[in-house]
Design a protein around this motif. Sequence first.
Motif, short mmCIF file in Angstrom:
data_model
loop_
_atom_site.label_atom_id
_atom_site.label_comp_id
_atom_site.label_asym_id
_atom_site.label_seq_id
_atom_site.Cartn_x
_atom_site.Cartn_y
_atom_site.Cartn_z
N UNK A 66 5.53 0.98 -17.91
CA UNK A 66 4.73 1.43 -16.77
C UNK A 66 5.62 2.00 -15.66
N UNK A 67 5.09 3.01 -14.99
CA UNK A 67 5.82 3.59 -13.86
C UNK A 67 5.70 2.72 -12.62
N UNK A 68 4.54 2.10 -12.43
CA UNK A 68 4.31 1.28 -11.25
C UNK A 68 3.66 -0.04 -11.64
N UNK A 69 3.97 -1.07 -10.87
CA UNK A 69 3.21 -2.32 -10.90
C UNK A 69 2.44 -2.40 -9.59
N UNK A 70 1.14 -2.72 -9.70
CA UNK A 70 0.29 -2.85 -8.52
C UNK A 70 -0.05 -4.32 -8.32
N UNK A 71 0.56 -4.94 -7.32
CA UNK A 71 0.45 -6.38 -7.11
C UNK A 71 -0.63 -6.64 -6.07
N UNK A 72 -1.62 -7.45 -6.45
CA UNK A 72 -2.71 -7.79 -5.53
C UNK A 72 -2.97 -9.28 -5.58
N UNK A 73 -2.71 -9.96 -4.46
CA UNK A 73 -3.02 -11.36 -4.32
C UNK A 73 -4.12 -11.56 -3.29
N UNK A 74 -4.31 -12.78 -2.84
CA UNK A 74 -5.36 -13.07 -1.87
C UNK A 74 -5.14 -12.31 -0.56
N UNK A 75 -3.90 -12.26 -0.08
CA UNK A 75 -3.60 -11.60 1.19
C UNK A 75 -3.87 -10.09 1.08
N UNK A 76 -3.42 -9.47 0.00
CA UNK A 76 -3.64 -8.02 -0.17
C UNK A 76 -5.14 -7.73 -0.28
N UNK A 77 -5.88 -8.58 -1.01
CA UNK A 77 -7.32 -8.37 -1.15
C UNK A 77 -8.01 -8.45 0.20
N UNK A 78 -7.58 -9.37 1.05
CA UNK A 78 -8.21 -9.53 2.36
C UNK A 78 -7.92 -8.34 3.27
N UNK A 79 -6.74 -7.74 3.13
CA UNK A 79 -6.36 -6.65 4.04
C UNK A 79 -6.59 -5.26 3.46
N UNK A 80 -7.04 -5.18 2.21
CA UNK A 80 -7.32 -3.87 1.60
C UNK A 80 -6.07 -3.07 1.31
N UNK A 140 0.59 -3.91 -3.13
CA UNK A 140 2.05 -3.77 -3.19
C UNK A 140 2.39 -2.95 -4.44
N UNK A 141 2.92 -1.76 -4.23
CA UNK A 141 3.31 -0.90 -5.35
C UNK A 141 4.80 -1.01 -5.60
N UNK A 142 5.17 -1.45 -6.79
CA UNK A 142 6.58 -1.57 -7.17
C UNK A 142 6.91 -0.45 -8.15
N UNK A 143 7.90 0.38 -7.79
CA UNK A 143 8.24 1.56 -8.57
C UNK A 143 9.18 1.15 -9.71
N UNK A 144 8.60 0.79 -10.86
CA UNK A 144 9.39 0.27 -11.97
C UNK A 144 10.23 1.36 -12.62
N UNK A 145 9.72 2.60 -12.63
CA UNK A 145 10.44 3.68 -13.29
C UNK A 145 11.49 4.31 -12.40
N UNK A 146 11.55 3.86 -11.15
CA UNK A 146 12.54 4.40 -10.23
C UNK A 146 13.57 3.36 -9.84
N UNK A 147 13.75 3.19 -8.53
CA UNK A 147 14.78 2.27 -8.03
C UNK A 147 14.27 0.85 -7.84
N UNK A 148 13.01 0.57 -8.23
CA UNK A 148 12.46 -0.76 -8.08
C UNK A 148 11.94 -1.05 -6.69
N UNK A 149 11.89 -0.01 -5.84
CA UNK A 149 11.42 -0.20 -4.47
C UNK A 149 9.97 -0.68 -4.48
N UNK A 150 9.65 -1.60 -3.61
CA UNK A 150 8.29 -2.09 -3.46
C UNK A 150 7.82 -1.81 -2.04
N UNK A 151 6.62 -1.21 -1.94
CA UNK A 151 6.09 -0.95 -0.61
C UNK A 151 4.60 -1.18 -0.59
N UNK A 152 4.12 -1.45 0.59
CA UNK A 152 2.70 -1.73 0.78
C UNK A 152 1.98 -0.46 1.17
#
Length: 425
Positions: free
Chosen positions: A382-396, A399-411
């Motif tokens: 996968x190119x990206x991992x999309x991480x969604x927990x309780x906090x992310x669900x509440x705030x809409x 967290x996108x982690x760029x697996x195919x790149x440098x591994x940077x994670x940003x909201x």
Amino acid sequence: MADLQAPRGMSDVLPEDEPLWRFVRDTAERVARSFDYRLINTPIVEDVRVFSRTVGDESDIVSKEMYVFEDRGGGELALRPEGTAAVCRAYLEHGMGSRPQPVRLYYFGPMFRYDRPQAGRYRQLWQFGVECIGDPSPAADAEIIELQYTLFRELGLDDLTLSINSIGTAETRRTYVDVLREHLRPHLEGLSHDSQRRFETNVLRILDSKEDAEHPALRSAPSILDYLTDEDAEHFAEVRGLLDASGVAYEVAPRIVRGLDYYARTVWEFEPPAEGSDGGQQGTVSAGGRYDGLMELLGGPATPGTGTAMGVERTVLNLRARGIEAPSDAPVDVVTIPLGERGPAAALRLAQSLRAAGLTVRAGIPGRSLRAQLRSAGAAGARYAAILGDDEAARGVVQLKHLAGDGEQREVAVGDAADVVAGGG
């Protein structure tokens, strides 16, 4: 291991096999459409008479290989052993003779023959075929051959040998059959049991014999080309001239007669090179011919036709023997990683919006750890991992982690996720 297995001579197409199969299918359909051929699908089960009337009672298909059964209504049915007769039945049933001629059709599907399983020869075999119905001209033969020739080159099989012949029309064959029978008569005791039987029922089929292919009597048999009528010879000369003009290389092979009764005039085969041939390159890969009398055998009006069929399994085996691979599949764009109690529902909604944007999304498995799910996402390519927990669900957000790149994670906001993934940034 379970004791239940696929029936002998029938095999599963596994996910790792599917890309090469799809490459063959998609290329075949693209080439057929480029020649203005249209898809037709016929049932895999037909009235047995569709084949017994057309293929010939003395053919191996009818006498040895057809799967025949009686249905609950007492009708005698057969799993289709080949596609041409079924397509012609559909042509007649649906009144395609009233359409602008010729009618150009192609098909892709399974056929069934109770044959001895071996490499490239199966009891369930897949075929791609094309039929040009309603055109008696040599140009139709040349077009079908050029279509198949083009397909093999698009697939990368540019070392196959095209062999062509003419078996003439009924008048030619009547004369030639008498000559061939007299040639073979002194050698009859040295031929196989099948050939001895065919000597009385259909002597032309002896030329098709696999058992006797190298017998001196067959190797020295007279050529049918020497007995063509003037019209048959002219037809064959025009086919060869058109192939020459289109740059299609071929060899003339007088012993090709094809194994089905409905063929007339032009017949042909595509075969792999003999040198270094192995189990992945067994036998004829594609064959065809003209069948001007077939519609009448089915009870229809005289209607010319010509067509060809390609064995998909044999094509795949030849591709593998040459190390030809299918184009790489598009990668998985995103793997969702649902965490906590509210993450699974949020991940489901995100996956729906990403797929609607044309992205490929693999759903993660709720209840697994973040580490395990990231490892699984990496293994999926996968190119990206999309991480969604309780906090992310509440705030809409996600967290996108760029697996195919440098591994940077940003909201990012959930609504912006598709643009970020599509843009690769």
